[in-house]
Design an enzyme around this catalytic site. Structure first.
Site, mmCIF file in Angstrom:
data_model
loop_
_atom_site.group_PDB
_atom_site.id
_atom_site.type_symbol
_atom_site.label_atom_id
_atom_site.label_comp_id
_atom_site.label_asym_id
_atom_site.label_seq_id
_atom_site.Cartn_x
_atom_site.Cartn_y
_atom_site.Cartn_z
ATOM 1 N N SER A 240 0.837 -1.191 0.000
ATOM 2 C CA SER A 240 0.000 0.000 0.000
ATOM 3 C C SER A 240 0.881 1.252 0.000
ATOM 4 O O SER A 240 1.735 1.400 -0.874
ATOM 5 C CB SER A 240 -0.947 -0.053 1.203
ATOM 6 N N ASP A 468 -8.476 -4.806 -6.159
ATOM 7 C CA ASP A 468 -8.008 -4.028 -5.007
ATOM 8 C C ASP A 468 -8.830 -2.753 -4.880
ATOM 9 O O ASP A 468 -8.865 -1.935 -5.795
ATOM 10 C CB ASP A 468 -6.527 -3.685 -5.206
ATOM 11 N N HIS A 498 -6.819 -6.202 -0.783
ATOM 12 C CA HIS A 498 -5.727 -5.235 -0.710
ATOM 13 C C HIS A 498 -4.529 -5.922 -0.056
ATOM 14 O O HIS A 498 -4.561 -6.259 1.116
ATOM 15 C CB HIS A 498 -6.187 -4.040 0.125
#
Length: 529
Positions: A240, A468, A498
């Site tokens: 991320s 995602d 994710h």
């Protein structure tokens, strides 16, 4: 609070990011140069990080205490985890000035005879505590732990590393209940006042630190860690926002890049408005996928019916109801519209939490209570069952605002609202109004977007997942291009959630493990399903 930004929320949901899948396409390429096991001479490059003297420091590894409230709380990690504190310059341009303490945690390689070195992790946010998160997900990385010391850290401004402190718990609860999708002047004023109160508290409690919690400084901290840990090259796994941090590191220190994996990638070319719009689209796509699966598996019992337009209409009707009349919960705290949107978003980070989302929507729509959705919102917001908040939101705000130059007014948001609502009837307004979070921040932002070009760096694995919600798959493709020819190697996972590696997909796990453990670089464009 507006936590649906830059892939935030990893800390509260980290232990839930586990799923499964099958299949792999693509061919393996040549082997990357192996990362050396150690480097006594690594300190020769210390001046590049602005911390020459600190590169010679010795880390005192010891048994770990339980995570602090700022780190998210919990119990001391079981197993062979060790903790230490590293000193780093507050300002890397003044290496002989004030220092700050950075919290580290490690699990030594289990096969010391074939140890490669250290593998640093960042789980995103920004604001996620690596010291708390890595042990929670340690089993996921067991194969990597054979030959790597797994090393997590709290980046500057986070957890136990010069943590940014803003509002107290009671004020955080009040802030979380402010309408995040204002529809009249009074609600806009209330949101603006809440943002100003949060900003003032951050400046009052953490003012001297705020200019120095930027991503570039964190990347320089990582190079200092590399040297102190004794690694000639950096091996790194960023998820991320951690992909942005890894890209910035590669740009600053291309010759120090060893084996880097960037998973669930932040698009480095987008400004905050573009990123927020892409995220609204990403969460809507994930919600559509959830509703389709729910209709298939639960039929008439699915709270979103047949999905699609019908499901979206049911959810927006619930949100409109909550706008007028929040639902009661057993905790005594109401489920507001803003908290419901946060909870729905939180559940979309992983297929593992889809059943909780279905249960929460059913509870709200049929029973008229909001317990499950509020619990999901709390997880994303870093709030524990005792009402204590980690510093996830404070760090997220501080790091984002010092990184990002653009500032947005209420008028800017109102002009963009139609586009955001078209992108997502559920999440559009929420993500759009989140753009005002940095308005009035006491420190100017540094850039419109980060520079991640890394000419001359070793190949870097860049992983994107088609479903995602927080970091749309296109971001990985862009990151691979921006890193430069022969550097960015794009791998796509056809799936949901994710954090691709953490889904447990056998193909992706095999691809990443072969790269990190053996130096085998997959073909650019490899696809796993």
């Amino acid at each position: 609070m507006h936590t649906v930004v830059r892939g935030a929320g990893v800390l509260g949901l980290a232990a839930l990011l586990l799923a499964s899948g099958t299949g792999c396409q693509g061919e393996s390429g040549p082997a990357a140069e192996p990362a050396p096991t150690s480097a006594a001479a690594a300190t020769s490059t210390a001046a590049a990080s602005g911390a020459a003297g600190l590169a010679a420091q010795h880390l005192d590894w010891h048994a770990c205490a339980a995570p602090t409230t700022a780190q998210g709380g919990g119990t001391a990690p079981a197993g062979n985890w060790q903790c230490a504190t590293l000193k780093a310059p507050l300002d890397h341009t003044e290496p002989d000035g004030r220092t700050i303490d950075l919290a580290l945690i490690r699990s030594p390689a289990t096969d010391q005879a074939h140890r490669i070195g250290s593998l640093l992790f960042n789980f995103g946010g920004p604001g996620a505590s690596g010291v708390a998160t890595l042990p929670a997900l340690g089993a996921t990385y067991a194969s990597l732990n054979t030959r790597y010391d797994l090393v997590g850290f709290d980046p500057r401004g986070v957890g136990a590393s010069a943590a940014v402190t803003c509002l107290d718990d009671r004020a955080m609860d009040a802030s979380a209940n402010v309408d995040g999708t204002p529809e009249n002047p009074a609600q806009v004023k209330a949101l603006d006042e809440s943002t100003a109160q949060f900003t003032a508290a951050c400046e009052h409690n953490s003012g001297p630190v705020l200019p120095f919690v930027d991503t570039e400084s964190a990347a320089r901290d990582m190079d200092l860690m590399r040297q102190v840990l004794g690694d000639q090259k950096l091996s790194y796994f960023g998820i991320s926002y951690g992909t942005e941090l890894g890209g910035v590191y590669a740009h600053l220190f291309p010759q120090q890049v060893g084996r880097l994996v960037l998973d669930s990638v932040v698009d480095p070319t987008k400004d905050p408005q573009q990123s927020a719009l892409g995220q609204a689209q990403g969460f809507q796509l994930a919600l559509d996928d959830f509703m389709k699966a729910c209709a298939t598996q639960a039929a008439a019992a699915c709270p979103t019916g047949s999905g699609g337009a019908e499901g979206t209409a049911r959810i927006t009707a619930l949100l409109q109801q909550l706008e007028q009349s929040p639902l009661p919960t057993d905790s005594g705290r109401p489920l507001t519209e803003t908290q419901a949107v946060t909870g729905i978003a939180g559940a979309l980070y992983s297929q593992e939490t889809w059943p909780a989302l279905a249960a929460g929507l059913t509870e709200a729509m049929q029973q008229g209570t909001g317990n499950t959705l509020l619990q999901l919102a709390d997880a994303l917001n870093g709030r524990d069952a005792q009402g204590h908040y980690s510093n996830l939101n404070a760090a997220n705000r501080a790091i984002s605002c010092v990184d990002d130059r653009p500032r947005y007014s209420d008028q800017d948001v109102q002009q963009q609202l139609p586009q955001f609502r078209t992108a997502s009837p559920v999440f559009g307004a929420f993500t759009a109004w989140g753009l005002t979070s940095c308005t009035g921040w006491p420190v100017a932002g540094k850039a419109d977007h980060p520079d991640v070009s890394a000419p001359g760096a070793a190949p870097i694995l860049v992983v994107g997942t088609t479903g995602d919600p927080a970091t749309p798959v296109e971001g990985a493709q862009v990151m691979a291009r921006q890193l430069g020819p022969g550097v960015g190697v794009n791998v796509t996972l056809q799936g949901e959630g994710h954090g691709g590696y953490n889904t447990g997909n056998p193909c992706l796990k095999q691809t990443v493990d072969a790269y990190l453990l053996d130096g085998t670089v997959p073909a650019d464009g490899t696809t796993c399903s």
